[in-house]
Design a protein around this motif. Sequence first.
Motif, mmCIF file in Angstrom:
data_model
loop_
_atom_site.group_PDB
_atom_site.id
_atom_site.type_symbol
_atom_site.label_atom_id
_atom_site.label_comp_id
_atom_site.label_asym_id
_atom_site.label_seq_id
_atom_site.Cartn_x
_atom_site.Cartn_y
_atom_site.Cartn_z
ATOM 1 N N ALA A 72 44.490 41.731 35.430
ATOM 2 C CA ALA A 72 43.605 40.898 36.255
ATOM 3 C C ALA A 72 44.401 40.113 37.290
ATOM 4 C CB ALA A 72 42.810 39.947 35.364
ATOM 5 N N ASP A 76 44.037 40.325 41.372
ATOM 6 C CA ASP A 76 43.689 39.139 42.161
ATOM 7 C C ASP A 76 44.556 38.991 43.410
ATOM 8 O OD1 ASP A 76 41.653 38.427 40.473
ATOM 9 O OD2 ASP A 76 42.830 36.955 39.342
ATOM 10 N N LYS A 84 42.106 47.054 44.799
ATOM 11 C CA LYS A 84 41.950 46.505 43.449
ATOM 12 C C LYS A 84 41.870 47.623 42.408
ATOM 13 C CE LYS A 84 39.753 42.110 44.704
ATOM 14 N NZ LYS A 84 40.798 41.222 44.145
ATOM 15 N N THR A 135 34.811 45.218 31.567
ATOM 16 C CA THR A 135 34.286 43.951 32.089
ATOM 17 C C THR A 135 35.044 43.521 33.340
ATOM 18 O OG1 THR A 135 33.611 43.240 29.872
ATOM 19 C CG2 THR A 135 33.875 41.518 31.536
ATOM 20 N N LEU A 136 36.359 43.708 33.316
ATOM 21 C CA LEU A 136 37.192 43.361 34.472
ATOM 22 C C LEU A 136 36.823 44.213 35.686
ATOM 23 C CD1 LEU A 136 39.609 41.874 35.727
ATOM 24 C CD2 LEU A 136 41.099 43.621 34.707
ATOM 25 N N LYS A 138 33.979 45.800 36.183
ATOM 26 C CA LYS A 138 32.604 45.481 36.573
ATOM 27 C C LYS A 138 32.553 44.223 37.432
ATOM 28 C CE LYS A 138 27.979 45.151 34.541
ATOM 29 N NZ LYS A 138 27.216 45.220 33.270
ATOM 30 N N LYS A 139 33.302 43.217 37.040
ATOM 31 C CA LYS A 139 33.345 41.963 37.795
ATOM 32 C C LYS A 139 33.811 42.204 39.228
ATOM 33 C CE LYS A 139 36.160 37.791 38.144
ATOM 34 N NZ LYS A 139 37.323 37.069 37.576
ATOM 35 N N ASN A 140 34.864 42.987 39.390
ATOM 36 C CA ASN A 140 35.411 43.239 40.725
ATOM 37 C C ASN A 140 34.491 44.121 41.567
ATOM 38 O OD1 ASN A 140 38.420 42.215 41.176
ATOM 39 N ND2 ASN A 140 38.190 42.703 39.013
ATOM 40 N N LEU A 142 31.154 44.351 41.232
ATOM 41 C CA LEU A 142 29.981 43.545 41.594
ATOM 42 C C LEU A 142 30.308 42.562 42.714
ATOM 43 C CD1 LEU A 142 28.395 42.823 38.080
ATOM 44 C CD2 LEU A 142 27.560 44.381 39.859
ATOM 45 N N ASN A 143 31.522 42.027 42.708
ATOM 46 C CA ASN A 143 31.943 41.141 43.801
ATOM 47 C C ASN A 143 31.981 41.894 45.125
ATOM 48 O OD1 ASN A 143 32.217 38.869 42.211
ATOM 49 N ND2 ASN A 143 34.417 39.120 41.877
ATOM 50 N N GLU A 146 28.450 42.422 46.298
ATOM 51 C CA GLU A 146 27.901 41.165 46.818
ATOM 52 C C GLU A 146 28.405 40.877 48.230
ATOM 53 O OE1 GLU A 146 27.835 36.417 45.595
ATOM 54 O OE2 GLU A 146 28.398 37.915 44.100
#
Length: 201
Positions: A72, A76, A84, A135-136, A138-140, A142-143, A146
């Motif tokens: 992660a 970042d 990423k 989860t990691l 998915k978070k990136n 979805l960002n 967005e």
Amino acid sequence: MASIQDELLQEQILKAALQLYQQYGLKKVTMDDVAKLLGKTRTSLYYYYKNRDEIFEAVLDMVVNDFVNDIANAMDKTESINEKLKVFCLSKIKITEERKAIFTSLEKSVDPDTQSTHSKTMMAIHKRLMKLEATLLKKNILNAIEKGDIKELNPKNLDSFIFIILSGTRGIKREMSYDNNFTNLNYVVNTLVEMSMRWLN
């Protein structure tokens, strides 16, 4: 709620146990050994962990969390979802190789009588690692959606995309590990990500 001092001591216990596992193997390490390395009494360890099996499982959790946190942190440092994803794949493979000795040491001296329990624990940890990695990702992703960098994905397609990235990365690592040859790692990972990004865009 655990105090900072309690959390620090728990971390010290787990790091001491991991050090001993790597030196002597799981089977030979006792609660007394861990306590002695820390300069503590065995009783003080029982306040946090009931037995050495609990310490072992907590050590595995620590290793998994550190593993995912390192990936992660590397992600970042990049901006685009393309970069990423590449960093995710490369970091996962490189960190796995760097820490292979840890998992080898945890597995090499398991008593046959406890092999079944140990295998179940390792499988549970593997599933936890996959869940944290998913989860990691998915978070990136979805960002990125967005921000408008990639198209919207329905839940099924999102889960499928994550599965492809995770499976592809594991496959690359496994095949290259057979020959211990990672010369083309960057090229292969770039190809996987570029192909995936075409679908996302």
